[in-house]
Design a protein around this motif. Structure first.
Motif, PDB file in Angstrom:
ATOM      1  N   ASN A   1       0.830  -1.215   0.000  1.00 30.83           N
ATOM      2  CA  ASN A   1       0.000   0.000   0.000  1.00 30.83           C
ATOM      3  C   ASN A   1       0.861   1.260   0.000  1.00 30.83           C
ATOM      4  OD1 ASN A   1      -2.631  -1.082  -0.065  1.00 30.83           O
ATOM      5  ND2 ASN A   1      -2.515  -1.601   2.108  1.00 30.83           N
ATOM      6  N   LEU A   2       1.940   1.229   0.794  1.00 30.75           N
ATOM      7  CA  LEU A   2       2.849   2.371   0.798  1.00 30.75           C
ATOM      8  C   LEU A   2       3.511   2.549  -0.557  1.00 30.75           C
ATOM      9  CD1 LEU A   2       4.545   1.947   4.316  1.00 30.75           C
ATOM     10  CD2 LEU A   2       2.812   3.633   3.647  1.00 30.75           C
TER      11      LEU A   2
ATOM     12  N   MET B   1      -7.700   0.393  -4.889  1.00 29.03           N
ATOM     13  CA  MET B   1      -7.371   1.819  -4.783  1.00 29.03           C
ATOM     14  C   MET B   1      -8.056   2.614  -5.890  1.00 29.03           C
ATOM     15  SD  MET B   1      -3.607   3.627  -4.704  1.00 29.03           S
ATOM     16  CE  MET B   1      -3.225   2.906  -3.099  1.00 29.03           C
TER      17      MET B   1
ATOM     18  N   ILE C   1       1.702   6.916  -6.784  1.00 28.79           N
ATOM     19  CA  ILE C   1       0.693   7.900  -7.198  1.00 28.79           C
ATOM     20  C   ILE C   1       1.228   9.315  -7.013  1.00 28.79           C
ATOM     21  CG2 ILE C   1      -1.614   8.790  -6.693  1.00 28.79           C
ATOM     22  CD1 ILE C   1      -1.585   6.105  -8.140  1.00 28.79           C
ATOM     23  N   LEU C   2       2.037   9.517  -5.999  1.00 31.73           N
ATOM     24  CA  LEU C   2       2.584  10.864  -5.756  1.00 31.73           C
ATOM     25  C   LEU C   2       3.732  11.186  -6.702  1.00 31.73           C
ATOM     26  CD1 LEU C   2       2.559  10.921  -1.845  1.00 31.73           C
ATOM     27  CD2 LEU C   2       0.962  12.083  -3.395  1.00 31.73           C
TER      28      LEU C   2
ATOM     29  N   LYS D   1       0.943   4.222  -2.918  1.00 33.24           N
ATOM     30  CA  LYS D   1       0.747   5.642  -2.591  1.00 33.24           C
ATOM     31  C   LYS D   1       1.943   6.472  -3.034  1.00 33.24           C
ATOM     32  CE  LYS D   1      -2.272   4.735   1.371  1.00 33.24           C
ATOM     33  NZ  LYS D   1      -2.450   4.824   2.844  1.00 33.24           N
ATOM     34  N   GLU D   2       3.148   5.934  -2.849  1.00 33.17           N
ATOM     35  CA  GLU D   2       4.336   6.662  -3.298  1.00 33.17           C
ATOM     36  C   GLU D   2       4.357   6.793  -4.811  1.00 33.17           C
ATOM     37  OE1 GLU D   2       9.233   6.326  -2.952  1.00 33.17           O
ATOM     38  OE2 GLU D   2       7.930   4.891  -1.906  1.00 33.17           O
TER      39      GLU D   2
ATOM     40  N   SER E   1     -10.897   5.583  -5.361  1.00 31.28           N
ATOM     41  CA  SER E   1     -10.467   6.931  -5.743  1.00 31.28           C
ATOM     42  C   SER E   1     -11.622   7.691  -6.389  1.00 31.28           C
ATOM     43  CB  SER E   1      -9.273   6.854  -6.695  1.00 31.28           C
ATOM     44  OG  SER E   1      -9.667   6.239  -7.910  1.00 31.28           O
TER      45      SER E   1
ATOM     46  N   THR F   1      -5.720   8.504 -10.740  1.00 31.21           N
ATOM     47  CA  THR F   1      -5.375   7.190 -10.189  1.00 31.21           C
ATOM     48  C   THR F   1      -5.736   6.086 -11.173  1.00 31.21           C
ATOM     49  OG1 THR F   1      -5.794   8.053  -7.970  1.00 31.21           O
ATOM     50  CG2 THR F   1      -5.689   5.671  -8.226  1.00 31.21           C
TER      51      THR F   1
END
Length: 474
Positions: free
Chosen positions: A337-338, A375, A344-345, A341-342, A379, A384
Motif C-alpha cells: 500500500n505504501l 485503490m 501515485i505521488l 501511494k508513493e 479513488s 489514479t
C-alpha cells in the motif's frame, strides 16, 4: 589243445576261491607267485604256454577291484572307505549319498584317505574368513620380530585432517555459504565448519561470506549478518572478526568494480556487527586519522552514522529487511500500500518496479494487483485510474507480475466486489470500465474480461408492457 589244458589242470588243480572277486591274502599271494614262477618255466621258444591264462584272469580281477575302489572313494569320501593291508575294501559308516549340487560345495577331501573331515578344519576355500565362530582379537606385538620397536607399544593413532589452503578453502566453504542462503540454518553451517581444519584460514570465513552477500539480495545480507553473529563463539572469535573486516576494508577498491555500492554495504555490515557485539565499539575509532582510501573512509562513515542512529549501539533491527517468505502477511500488505501511494505521488514506474522486486515475494504479487484495483475503485479522480493502468501494463510487459498472478488478482476483486460495493456505490460501474480498459491494453485476456460481474438493477419497461418491473443485468 583241449588235451593239453586237461593235462595241465590235472597237474595244477585250481580252487574255487581263486575265481572270486575278493582280494587274496598275503599267504595266498605268495603261493600263487610260486605257481607263476612255475608257469614261467613252461615257456617254449619264446611263446607262453596256455597255462598262463589263469594269471591273466587274476590280473583282470585285481584291476577291476582297484577301479571299483577308486570310484567308490571319490563318490563316498565322507563314509571313510579305505583299503586294508591285504587289499580288501573296508566300509565306513553308511551315509546317504549326496546330490550332485552338494558335491560341488563339498569341502571334504576327495582322496581315499583320512577321516573325511573338511579341509583345513573348515577354514579353507574361496570366500571363507576362518573357522565358524572364530573371533579375531587384537594382534599382539611380537618382540622377537626383527622390525620390532619398543616405542610402538605406546603409540596412539588418530585421524589427522590437514589444514585447508587458500584454494581448497574457497572451493569448500563457498558451497556451504551458498547453500545456507537457501535453507537459513546457522547450526548446520557451524557443524560443517567444525568438521573442517580451517587453521589459519579461520579468519577468512566472515570476509568470504560478506563478499558473497554483496552480490546477493538484501535478504541474503540479513542472513549473513545472522550467520556471523551465530558463528562468533562456537567457531570464530572476536579477533577473527576484526581481521576479516580489516581485509574487507583493504579490498574495497576491488569490490567496487563488481558492486558499486560496496562501501555503504560494508559499512552496514560493520554497524550490524558492532550492534551484535561481535565487534568492539572501539573498532571504528581505531581507524580515525589512519585512513587514506576514500572507499574505506566512506564505509567507516556509514557505520558511524548508523550506530549514532541506533541510540547507543543497540541492535539495529530490520537493517537489511527480511526475506519475503519470512515476513508476516500484514507487513507485506502494508508495504504494498505504501508503494502504491508513493507511486501515485511520484509517478515513477521504474522505482515502483524496483521496490516490488526488492520485496522478493513473486508468489504474493496477486495481492499487489488486488490492492491497486481497490485503490482505483475507492479513488474519485481519473488520475489514479490512468496511473494504475500504466503501472500494471509496465509490470506485465516486464514480466515482474506473471499472467497467473495478474489473473488471480483480478479474480479476487471479482469475488469481493459485492462487499466493496457497500462502501463504494459505483464500484461495479468503475470495475467494468477498468476491466474493459485493461483488455484493450492487453493486460488481461478476453476470458478474464467476460468473468467480470455486473450489478443487477431494477428497470421499468415501456408502458406497453403494463408497467411490469423486470430484473435484468447489463
Amino acid at each position: 589243445m583241449a588235451t593239453d589244458c586237461e593235462a595241465w589242470l590235472n597237474a595244477n588243480p585250481v580252487e574255487a576261491e581263486d575265481l572270486s572277486d575278493s582280494f587274496v591274502s598275503g599267504d595266498e599271494d605268495n603261493g600263487r607267485a610260486i605257481i607263476a614262477n612255475k608257469n614261467i618255466n613252461n615257456e617254449i621258444n619264446g611263446n607262453w604256454l596256455p597255462s598262463s591264462s589263469n594269471s591273466i584272469h587274476e590280473a583282470r580281477l585285481k584291476a577291476k577291484a582297484k577301479r571299483r575302489l577308486r570310484k567308490n572313494s571319490s563318490r563316498d569320501s565322507g563314509r571313510g572307505d579305505s583299503l586294508s593291508d591285504n587289499g580288501d575294501v573296508v566300509r565306513g559308516s553308511s551315509a546317504a549319498p549326496t546330490s550332485p549340487k552338494s558335491k560341488l560345495l563339498d569341502r571334504k577331501s576327495r582322496l581315499g584317505k583320512g577321516r573325511g573331515l573338511p579341509k583345513k578344519g573348515g577354514a579353507g576355500g574361496k570366500g571363507v574368513w576362518g573357522r565358524s565362530g572364530e573371533v579375531y582379537g587384537p594382534e599382539e606385538v611380537d618382540e622377537k620380530d626383527p622390525n620390532y620397536d619398543e616405542a610402538q607399544g605406546n603409540c596412539v593413532y588418530e585421524t589427522v585432517v590437514p589444514p585447508l589452503d587458500e584454494r581448497d578453502f574457497e572451493k569448500t566453504v563457498t558451497p556451504i555459504v551458498q547453500e545456507y542462503f537457501e535453507h537459513g540454518d546457522t547450526n548446520e553451517v557451524a557443524e560443517l565448519l567444525a568438521e573442517l581444519n580451517l587453521g589459519p584460514m579461520r579468519s577468512e570465513v566472515p570476509s568470504l561470506a560478506v563478499s558473497l552477500a554483496l552480490e546477493a539480495k538484501a535478504s541474503h545480507r540479513e542472513l549473513t549478518s545472522r550467520l556471523l553473529a551465530d558463528l562468533c563463539g562456537p567457531v570464530l572469535i572476536c579477533s577473527d572478526m576484526e581481521k576479516s573486516f580489516d581485509k574487507l576494508l583493504r579490498e574495497l577498491p576491488d569490490l567496487v568494480l563488481d558492486t558499486p555500492g560496496a562501501p555503504q554495504l560494508v559499512g552496514q555490515f560493520i554497524a550490524r556487527a558492532v550492534s551484535d557485539q561481535i565487534l568492539s565499539k572501539s573498532y571504528i575509532e581505531g581507524y580515525k586519522g589512519r585512513v587514506d582510501c576514500e572507499y574505506t573512509r566512506a564505509a567507516l562513515d556509514r557505520a558511524a552514522v548508523l550506530l549514532k542512529m541506533s541510540k547507543g549501539g543497540l541492535r539495529i533491527e530490520n537493517q537489511w529487511g527480511t526475506g519475503g517468505g519470512q515476513r508476516p502477511v500484514t507487513q507485506l500488505i502494508k508495504e504494498m500500500n505504501l508503494l502504491l501511494k508513493e507511486y501515485i505521488l511520484s509517478g515513477d514506474s521504474k522505482e515502483a518496479e524496483r521496490c516490488l522486486r526488492d520485496l522478493e515475494v513473486p508468489h504474493f504479487h496477486h495481492e499487489f494487483v488486488y490492492e491497486a484495483i481497490v485503490m482505483v475503485l475507492e479513488s474519485k479522480g481519473e488520475k489514479t485510474f490512468k496511473m494504475v493502468q500504466q503501472l500494471l501494463k509496465s509490470l506485465s510487459v516486464s514480466s515482474i507480475i506473471t499472467v497467473d498472478q495478474m489473473r488471480r488478482g483480478y479474480e479476487r476483486v471479482y469475488m469481493d466486489i459485492a462487499e466493496i460495493n457497500i462502501d463504494v456505490p459505483r464500484a461495479y460501474f468503475i470495475l467494468e470500465q477498468f476491466v474493459d480498459k485493461s483488455f484493450s491494453m492487453r493486460i488481461i485476456d478476453e476470458k478474464l474480461r467476460d468473468l467480470c460481474p455486473c450489478r443487477g438493477r431494477k428497470r421499468f419497461v415501456s408502458e406497453g408492457d403494463g408497467g411490469v418491473v423486470k430484473l435484468e443485468s447489463y
